[in-house]
Design an enzyme around this catalytic site. Structure first.
Site, PDB file in Angstrom:
ATOM      1  N   CYS A 226       0.801  -1.226   0.000  1.00 44.13           N
ATOM      2  CA  CYS A 226       0.000   0.000   0.000  1.00 44.13           C
ATOM      3  C   CYS A 226       0.831   1.273   0.000  1.00 44.13           C
ATOM      4  O   CYS A 226       0.303   2.359  -0.242  1.00 44.13           O
ATOM      5  CB  CYS A 226      -0.938   0.007   1.206  1.00 44.13           C
ATOM      6  SG  CYS A 226      -2.130  -1.357   1.206  1.00 44.13           S
ATOM      7  N   HIS A 305      12.635   0.736   5.171  1.00 42.33           N
ATOM      8  CA  HIS A 305      12.391  -0.667   4.822  1.00 42.33           C
ATOM      9  C   HIS A 305      12.865  -1.552   5.982  1.00 42.33           C
ATOM     10  O   HIS A 305      14.040  -1.543   6.323  1.00 42.33           O
ATOM     11  CB  HIS A 305      13.134  -1.034   3.536  1.00 42.33           C
ATOM     12  CG  HIS A 305      12.541  -2.206   2.819  1.00 42.33           C
ATOM     13  ND1 HIS A 305      12.270  -3.399   3.435  1.00 42.33           N
ATOM     14  CD2 HIS A 305      12.161  -2.361   1.522  1.00 42.33           C
ATOM     15  CE1 HIS A 305      11.746  -4.246   2.556  1.00 42.33           C
ATOM     16  NE2 HIS A 305      11.673  -3.634   1.388  1.00 42.33           N
ATOM     17  N   HIS A 389      -1.332  19.752   7.435  1.00 40.62           N
ATOM     18  CA  HIS A 389      -2.248  18.683   7.025  1.00 40.62           C
ATOM     19  C   HIS A 389      -1.531  17.341   7.025  1.00 40.62           C
ATOM     20  O   HIS A 389      -0.342  17.263   6.708  1.00 40.62           O
ATOM     21  CB  HIS A 389      -2.817  18.962   5.629  1.00 40.62           C
ATOM     22  CG  HIS A 389      -3.397  20.334   5.472  1.00 40.62           C
ATOM     23  ND1 HIS A 389      -4.601  20.695   6.038  1.00 40.62           N
ATOM     24  CD2 HIS A 389      -2.930  21.447   4.835  1.00 40.62           C
ATOM     25  CE1 HIS A 389      -4.864  21.957   5.743  1.00 40.62           C
ATOM     26  NE2 HIS A 389      -3.860  22.435   5.024  1.00 40.62           N
ATOM     27  N   HIS A 393      -2.287   6.860   5.486  1.00 40.50           N
ATOM     28  CA  HIS A 393      -2.859   5.761   4.711  1.00 40.50           C
ATOM     29  C   HIS A 393      -4.067   5.163   5.431  1.00 40.50           C
ATOM     30  O   HIS A 393      -3.975   4.728   6.575  1.00 40.50           O
ATOM     31  CB  HIS A 393      -1.808   4.673   4.478  1.00 40.50           C
ATOM     32  CG  HIS A 393      -2.365   3.394   3.965  1.00 40.50           C
ATOM     33  ND1 HIS A 393      -3.172   3.334   2.845  1.00 40.50           N
ATOM     34  CD2 HIS A 393      -2.258   2.117   4.428  1.00 40.50           C
ATOM     35  CE1 HIS A 393      -3.518   2.065   2.636  1.00 40.50           C
ATOM     36  NE2 HIS A 393      -2.984   1.329   3.578  1.00 40.50           N
ATOM     37  N   HIS A 422     -14.121   5.741   5.454  1.00 38.65           N
ATOM     38  CA  HIS A 422     -15.559   5.544   5.564  1.00 38.65           C
ATOM     39  C   HIS A 422     -16.235   5.588   4.202  1.00 38.65           C
ATOM     40  O   HIS A 422     -17.097   4.751   3.897  1.00 38.65           O
ATOM     41  CB  HIS A 422     -16.150   6.642   6.462  1.00 38.65           C
ATOM     42  CG  HIS A 422     -17.628   6.531   6.679  1.00 38.65           C
ATOM     43  ND1 HIS A 422     -18.550   7.138   5.835  1.00 38.65           N
ATOM     44  CD2 HIS A 422     -18.359   5.880   7.622  1.00 38.65           C
ATOM     45  CE1 HIS A 422     -19.768   6.865   6.260  1.00 38.65           C
ATOM     46  NE2 HIS A 422     -19.685   6.112   7.349  1.00 38.65           N
ATOM     47  N   ASN A 426     -10.454   0.973   2.074  1.00 45.19           N
ATOM     48  CA  ASN A 426      -9.004   0.941   1.877  1.00 45.19           C
ATOM     49  C   ASN A 426      -8.731   0.766   0.386  1.00 45.19           C
ATOM     50  O   ASN A 426      -8.843  -0.332  -0.154  1.00 45.19           O
ATOM     51  CB  ASN A 426      -8.394  -0.206   2.680  1.00 45.19           C
ATOM     52  CG  ASN A 426      -6.880  -0.280   2.537  1.00 45.19           C
ATOM     53  OD1 ASN A 426      -6.284   0.425   1.722  1.00 45.19           O
ATOM     54  ND2 ASN A 426      -6.252  -1.139   3.326  1.00 45.19           N
TER      55      ASN A 426
END
Length: 499
Positions: A226, A305, A389, A393, A422, A426
């Protein structure tokens, strides 16, 4: 009166303003030091008489012309090298997100009905999925691709390609229409999709559809989870540094069709409940002519990573269950591993973006704990001073809750992430762009504002990008929220009862 105790310090002095004063002093310390020096030099220059000025003019006239020209030439060379070696600015001209049609909608009742009609699921499996869905933070308008509306879902290659063409082409068409960019003017193409990697690739599919140039630099990233959208941004940034006067198209998506799990392993059923269809197309450029209409400038990308650790490597793992059915296994240690990856990422990000006041407080705390063995809690820098802001994710309610707690963010800071989860679910690597569009649609994005995007992905990776807004974004904003922004934010209960 004389015997009355003094009021406690915390109530008699507003500590918030003390901290603000400290921050202002530290962040502007150079200004406070330079002002007296400049004033002193100015006073001395004012005292210089005409004789001293004439002496200085005669001295300059006596200098060797070759010496003067050599010095001037050296200054020009140094200036040229400096300006040539500066990194090229990378601008975000505009972006577009896929807008699913209402007939793709999957309300909770539909999800439950279909789950019970799928012959591979028993009642225990159905109840587990419904329990996850009730606590997921997803709403009634999230969407699944057409193949997932069949009973059982159609997980064919043709159906997967059809979904890919639908979401990717829709996003690119809207982006090209918004920007007026001709496909022939695109120099770099990067596509990221983690779990669907056909041959020819998705990037080749785009080249064929839009008849892009034969010398285009084309890349197709798969299996990176993702957070791959931010990896694509980093790759695009590096390519734009090497190729001047170029435009880069970045496409982020996840294809749901071939990845619906029909087994009974609970750890592998979670993606069925959370992932929904979505895609984003982003136009980046280093062309000077694009500066005037660009929305943002990319300032930092930091990648972390944790794949060297076995637990982190396997915490999001595609495998077959005992019955030979393929799915994504999500480890119960996922949140702890994500938290560790986030700490490493913000340790690198902090010095790049935090004001000096926060960096000094963090340093003092570290010295006190490591050198003097003080039993203090680690000081968590206030990233709210560095960003206006946050786009976190939208991997699930637990992910957003954990980051809000660790970074000490307000409800409004994470509002975009919660509302995107909502409304759209995802959507994997494209979720960050749905969140950015939410902030813009609310009229909150002002010129000079800084945006922090944070993504997590398999491997395990935590990547983040920082943008600076170049102009105030006026509403209404065209995008995926254009028909529903007036209904948000909404209250999201801890549990939405389905059964």
């Amino acid at each position: 009166m004389a015997n009355e105790p003094l009021p406690p310090f915390s109530s008699s002095v507003r500590l918030k303003y003390v901290k603000l004063g400290y921050q202002y002093l530290v962040n502007h310390i150079l200004t406070f030091i330079l002002i007296p020096i400049i004033v002193g030099i100015s006073i001395e220059l004012a005292r210089v008489g005409p004789d001293e000025i004439l002496s200085l003019v005669r001295f300059l006239n006596d200098l060797d012309l070759i010496y003067v020209m050599s010095t001037l030439f050296l200054v020009i060379i140094v200036g040229t090298v400096y300006f040539m070696s500066r990194p090229r600015p990378v601008y975000l001209v505009d972006y577009a997100c896929f807008r699913p049609k209402p007939n793709f909608r999957v309300p909770f009742s539909t999800f439950l009905e279909h789950a019970r009609l799928v012959p591979q699921f028993d009642e225990r499996t159905v109840r587990f999925q419904v329990k996850i869905l009730e606590r997921s933070g997803l709403g009634e308008e999230t969407c699944l691709p057409p193949a997932n509306h069949y009973i059982p879902p159609t997980c064919s290659m043709a159906a997967a390609r059809s979904e890919a063409e639908l979401v990717i082409f829709s996003a690119i068409d809207e982006l090209l229409n918004k920007t007026g960019m001709r496909p022939k003017n695109i120099d770099i193409l990067i596509v990221n999709c983690s779990l669907f990697s056909p041959t020819p690739s998705l990037s080749a599919m785009i080249v064929n559809k839009y008849k892009l140039r034969s010398n285009i630099l084309s890349f197709n990233l798969s299996g990176m989870g993702c957070s791959a959208g931010l990896i694509s941004l980093d790759l695009a940034r590096d390519l734009l540094q090497a190729h001047g006067n170029s435009n880069a198209l970045v496409v982020s998506t996840e294809i749901i069709t071939p990845n619906y799990y029909l087994g009974k392993e609970r750890a592998m059923l979670l993606p069925n409940c959370l992932f929904r269809m979505g895609a984003a197309a982003v136009l980046l450029s280093n062309c000077r002519r694009e500066r005037s209409r660009a929305k943002y400038r990319l300032t930092h990308v930091v990648r972390t990573h944790k794949g060297a650790d076995d637990a982190a490597y396997r915490c999001v793992f595609q495998e077959q269950d005992s019955e030979g059915l393929t799915g994504i296994n999500l480890s119960k240690d996922l949140m702890a591993i994500a938290g560790d990856a986030l700490k490493s990422n913000i340790t690198t990000m902090g010095p790049l973006v935090l004001p000096a006041s926060e960096q000094l407080l963090f340093l003092f705390s570290l010295i006190a704990r490591k050198v003097f063995k003080a039993k203090w809690k680690p000081y968590i820098p206030d990233f709210r001073l560095a960003f206006e802001h946050f786009c976190i994710h939208a991997g699930g309610r637990a992910v957003i809750d954990e980051l809000q707690k660790n970074l000490q963010l307000s409800d409004q800071h994470v509002e975009a992430s919660r509302m995107a989860l909502h409304r759209f679910g995802n959507t994997s690597s494209s979720s960050l762009w749905y969140e950015l569009n939410y902030i813009e649609s609310k009229g909150r994005m002002k010129k000079g504002d800084r945006v922090w995007m944070i993504g997590f992905g398999s491997g395990f990776k935590c990547n983040s990008a920082v943008w600076k807004c170049l102009k105030t974004i006026k509403t209404p904003v065209d995008g995926p929220w254009s028909t529903s922004i007036h209904r948000y934010p909404v209250d999201i209960p801890a549990v939405v009862k389905v059964l």
